[in-house]
Design an enzyme around this catalytic site. Structure first.
Site, PDB file in Angstrom:
ATOM      1  N   LYS A 204       0.725  -1.638   0.198  1.00 20.26           N
ATOM      2  CA  LYS A 204       0.054   0.171  -0.159  1.00 20.26           C
ATOM      3  C   LYS A 204       0.648   1.346   0.348  1.00 20.26           C
ATOM      4  O   LYS A 204       0.804   1.997  -1.143  1.00 20.26           O
ATOM      5  CB  LYS A 204      -0.987   0.358   1.171  1.00 20.26           C
ATOM      6  CG  LYS A 204      -2.312   1.006   0.906  1.00 20.26           C
ATOM      7  CD  LYS A 204      -2.766   0.421   2.492  1.00 20.26           C
ATOM      8  CE  LYS A 204      -4.333   1.612   2.248  1.00 20.26           C
ATOM      9  NZ  LYS A 204      -5.372   1.238   3.871  1.00 20.26           N
ATOM     10  N   GLU A 210       9.139  -5.454   5.007  1.00 19.26           N
ATOM     11  CA  GLU A 210       9.832  -6.856   4.164  1.00 19.26           C
ATOM     12  C   GLU A 210       9.742  -7.061   2.685  1.00 19.26           C
ATOM     13  O   GLU A 210      10.026  -8.376   2.263  1.00 19.26           O
ATOM     14  CB  GLU A 210       8.819  -8.292   4.974  1.00 19.26           C
ATOM     15  CG  GLU A 210       8.603  -7.783   6.603  1.00 19.26           C
ATOM     16  CD  GLU A 210       8.571  -7.332   7.543  1.00 19.26           C
ATOM     17  OE1 GLU A 210       8.246  -7.337   8.348  1.00 19.26           O
ATOM     18  OE2 GLU A 210       8.001  -5.506   6.906  1.00 19.26           O
ATOM     19  N   GLY A 264      -6.138  -3.713   4.139  1.00 20.64           N
ATOM     20  CA  GLY A 264      -5.178  -4.248   3.255  1.00 20.64           C
ATOM     21  C   GLY A 264      -6.034  -5.936   3.973  1.00 20.64           C
ATOM     22  O   GLY A 264      -5.557  -6.625   2.137  1.00 20.64           O
ATOM     23  N   ARG A 265      -7.025  -5.643   5.125  1.00 22.07           N
ATOM     24  CA  ARG A 265      -6.728  -7.100   5.233  1.00 22.07           C
ATOM     25  C   ARG A 265      -8.235  -7.796   4.670  1.00 22.07           C
ATOM     26  O   ARG A 265      -8.592  -8.484   4.730  1.00 22.07           O
ATOM     27  CB  ARG A 265      -7.105  -7.395   6.630  1.00 22.07           C
ATOM     28  CG  ARG A 265      -7.881  -6.847   7.552  1.00 22.07           C
ATOM     29  CD  ARG A 265      -7.464  -7.327   8.661  1.00 22.07           C
ATOM     30  NE  ARG A 265      -8.472  -6.040   9.936  1.00 22.07           N
ATOM     31  CZ  ARG A 265      -7.302  -4.158  10.572  1.00 22.07           C
ATOM     32  NH1 ARG A 265      -6.447  -4.558   9.220  1.00 22.07           N
ATOM     33  NH2 ARG A 265      -8.286  -3.681  11.274  1.00 22.07           N
ATOM     34  N   GLU A 350      -6.347  -9.051  13.650  1.00 25.65           N
ATOM     35  CA  GLU A 350      -5.961  -7.088  13.343  1.00 25.65           C
ATOM     36  C   GLU A 350      -7.277  -6.996  13.511  1.00 25.65           C
ATOM     37  O   GLU A 350      -6.923  -5.706  13.951  1.00 25.65           O
ATOM     38  CB  GLU A 350      -5.683  -7.339  12.341  1.00 25.65           C
ATOM     39  CG  GLU A 350      -4.543  -6.397  12.380  1.00 25.65           C
ATOM     40  CD  GLU A 350      -3.210  -6.731  10.309  1.00 25.65           C
ATOM     41  OE1 GLU A 350      -2.380  -7.269  10.803  1.00 25.65           O
ATOM     42  OE2 GLU A 350      -4.082  -5.984   9.446  1.00 25.65           O
ATOM     43  N   HIS A 381      -6.845 -35.623  13.635  1.00 25.27           N
ATOM     44  CA  HIS A 381      -5.686 -37.015  13.850  1.00 25.27           C
ATOM     45  C   HIS A 381      -5.403 -36.240  14.369  1.00 25.27           C
ATOM     46  O   HIS A 381      -4.076 -36.872  14.640  1.00 25.27           O
ATOM     47  CB  HIS A 381      -5.590 -37.847  12.557  1.00 25.27           C
ATOM     48  CG  HIS A 381      -6.634 -38.697  12.028  1.00 25.27           C
ATOM     49  ND1 HIS A 381      -6.602 -40.175  12.403  1.00 25.27           N
ATOM     50  CD2 HIS A 381      -7.407 -38.355  11.004  1.00 25.27           C
ATOM     51  CE1 HIS A 381      -7.738 -40.443  11.748  1.00 25.27           C
ATOM     52  NE2 HIS A 381      -8.180 -39.581  10.854  1.00 25.27           N
ATOM     53  N   LYS A 501       7.705  -3.969  13.903  1.00 25.57           N
ATOM     54  CA  LYS A 501       7.978  -3.377  12.973  1.00 25.57           C
ATOM     55  C   LYS A 501       9.296  -2.022  13.104  1.00 25.57           C
ATOM     56  O   LYS A 501      10.687  -2.156  12.665  1.00 25.57           O
ATOM     57  CB  LYS A 501       7.021  -2.833  12.056  1.00 25.57           C
ATOM     58  CG  LYS A 501       6.174  -3.868  10.566  1.00 25.57           C
ATOM     59  CD  LYS A 501       4.753  -2.933  10.681  1.00 25.57           C
ATOM     60  CE  LYS A 501       5.459  -2.478  10.024  1.00 25.57           C
ATOM     61  NZ  LYS A 501       4.153  -1.958   8.598  1.00 25.57           N
TER      62      LYS A 501
END
Length: 536
Positions: A204, A210, A264-265, A350, A381, A501
């Site tokens: 964005k 990263e 963003g999400r 978030e 399992h 960050k």
């Protein structure tokens, strides 16, 4: 606040008066419970009859929602008001999938003009790649697309490409890189040819550390093989920061716009979904948008007692704040939905992992469940032992499909039988008398008794396709919004992401210095040990 306090008190009083609530008894006393506690939204059938609620609890929860101003806040979101108060922004993600008939305004401007323009730009780009007319620097067609992003710029498109694998163009390789661990990028490009590879850098702000670290390494990989002039042919960007994109070497014509009113999400239907559109094609992407729109319209218009996101959001509040069950498992009975739980972790945790309300005051209750899960039947399992007989009660969402996404005979019936059986076993368990009647030896009876009363919601769709995937995602989006409204928190910011960050940026800048900066003893010791080991 007095009316809200009274609503919460009535919920707790109802719980205290019904501590012996039993799903066995509830189904026995009410033969129509399954019908009465099932709601339909789009193509989704949502059965919440195995949740630990009765009609009175639902009535009280709906009263709580009304007194929390849910209706007004929903309209505020849909009409572009600045519901993201800490960042003074709208949260108008619903405009991204509104279609040609939609009109959504921010400060008097119809944003649908920009939405339509970017969608058309995406369609043209996707078609170029899919028809092999998008060429790299050497004139060879693009055959590989690698999306570089993190968080909302990664989790949504990565999940959706995997979910819709059967709709993906088999002649294309589409991969996703997010982790700053270089192994992620190295593995993604290890068998690719730079001359046939295009990178979508999704950020964005185009400042995410990263993502830019990975993008810079990807650029070196391309330019080492093809020369410095190759960058514009092999990189496009999804960003709001055109200047930084151009500084990176990407032509402004290859920037796909993204707006600050999209979190963003919540951004999969935006240009963040570019890699997905390339993979499945514009028509299937439009079907995805239609699925989102189905639930948007349902959420905005269905009465509260028939409104799936409202009911699921309120049942979640009942589980978390009244019953004290602060985790939630999401178990898709679909291998292709293996990445859905991770996507929903960000969406839920978030958005609502907050401890202060919209006025900056401490929230006096738990917010946001701890979301986790893996596909069934794998989880059965692994951790289902705890879900059935452990001391912690974990509400579960089970998601399944009537039709399989493959043509292997016999598999899907086994898969879905397991989904239905798990919901039944978790709800009703097995009493000591039932265990004894099955001929189990007495010393094993306690070990093979199941208490039941473990709450589940079952979501059943006709098949996993772009439209139903959009419906499932939108269902959870609006459920999270409902809960944030009742908790009086801002579901659209994420300040908690920023501190780590910031500190990471400071620490990496100190790695070359003799002085390590002002850190606590533990952090300084760990950094020192790392630096010693690195120079050995």
């Amino acid at each position: 606040m007095g009316a809200l306090t009274a609503s919460w008190q009535r919920l707790h009083d109802h719980r205290d008066a019904n501590r012996d609530f039993s799903l066995r008894r509830a189904f026995s006393d009410d033969p129509s419970r399954a019908d009465d506690f099932t709601v339909r939204a789009g193509a989704l059938t949502i059965d919440y009859s195995k949740q630990l609620v009765d009609q009175q609890a639902l009535t009280l929860l709906l009263e709580l929602a009304a007194r929390s101003g849910l209706s007004a806040r929903t309209e505020a979101m849909f009409t572009g008001e600045r519901v993201n108060t800490t960042e003074d922004r709208s949260a108008l993600h619903v405009a991204l999938r509104a279609g040609t008939d939609g009109r959504f305004e921010i400060a008097g401007k119809d944003v649908m003009v920009d939405v339509a323009r970017v969608l058309q730009q995406m369609r043209e780009f996707a078609q170029q790649v899919r028809t092999r007319t998008r060429l790299g620097a050497t004139g060879r067609p693009i055959r590989n697309v690698v999306n570089i992003g993190i968080g909302g710029s990664h989790l949504g498109p990565d999940m959706a490409v995997e979910a819709l694998r059967q709709f993906v163009n088999p002649d294309l390789t589409v991969r996703f890189v997010s982790n700053v661990d270089g192994a992620d990028l190295a593995d993604a490009i290890s068998d690719l040819d730079p001359a046939e590879t295009l990178f979508i850098v999704a950020s964005k702000t185009f400042t995410t550390a990263e993502t830019l670290t990975n993008a810079q390494s990807a650029r070196r990989w391309v330019t080492d093989a093809l020369g410095e002039d190759a960058t514009p042919h092999h990189f496009v960007a999804v960003s709001t920061n055109v200047q930084e994109v151009e500084n990176f070497g990407i032509d402004s014509a290859n920037v796909f716009e993204f707006w600050d009113w999209v979190g963003g999400r919540l951004s999969l239907p935006s240009s963040i979904g570019l890699a997905l559109m390339v993979a499945i094609g514009p028509e299937s992407f439009d079907d995805l948008l239609s699925g989102f729109r189905d639930i948007d319209e349902h959420f905005r218009t269905a009465p509260p007692d028939k409104n799936a996101p409202i009911l699921l959001g309120l049942i979640g509040i009942w589980n978390i704040n009244v019953l004290g069950y602060t985790a939630k498992a999401v178990i898709p009975y679909s291998h292709r939905l293996s990445k859905l739980p991770a996507y929903l972790q960000q969406l839920d945790m978030e958005s609502n992992g907050k401890s202060v309300d919209v006025d900056g005051n401490r929230v006096g209750m738990d917010t946001a469940p701890v979301v986790w899960g893996t596909p069934g039947t794998n989880g059965q399992h692994a951790y289902f032992q705890l879900l059935h007989q452990g001391t912690s009660v974990v509400p579960i969402d089970l998601i399944g499909f009537v039709k399989p996404s493959h043509d292997l005979p016999g598999h899907h019936d086994q898969l879905m039988a397991n989904m239905f059986a798990q919901a039944e076993a978790l709800a009703f368990g097995r009493t000591e008398d039932e265990v004894r009647a099955a001929g189990v030896s007495e010393h094993q009876v306690p070990h093979r008794t199941f208490s039941g009363n473990r709450p589940t919601t079952s979501v059943l769709a006709p098949e996993l396709n772009p439209r139903t995937l959009g419906q499932i995602i939108a269902l959870y989006e609006h459920t999270v919004f409902v809960q944030g409204t009742v908790w009086r928190i801002n579901s659209f910011d994420q300040w908690g992401v920023e501190l780590g960050k910031q500190l990471a940026g400071e620490i990496v800048g100190q790695f070359g210095d003799e002085a390590l900066g002002d850190h606590d003893g533990s952090t300084s010791a760990l950094i020192g040990e790392y630096l010693k080991g690195r120079t050995r």
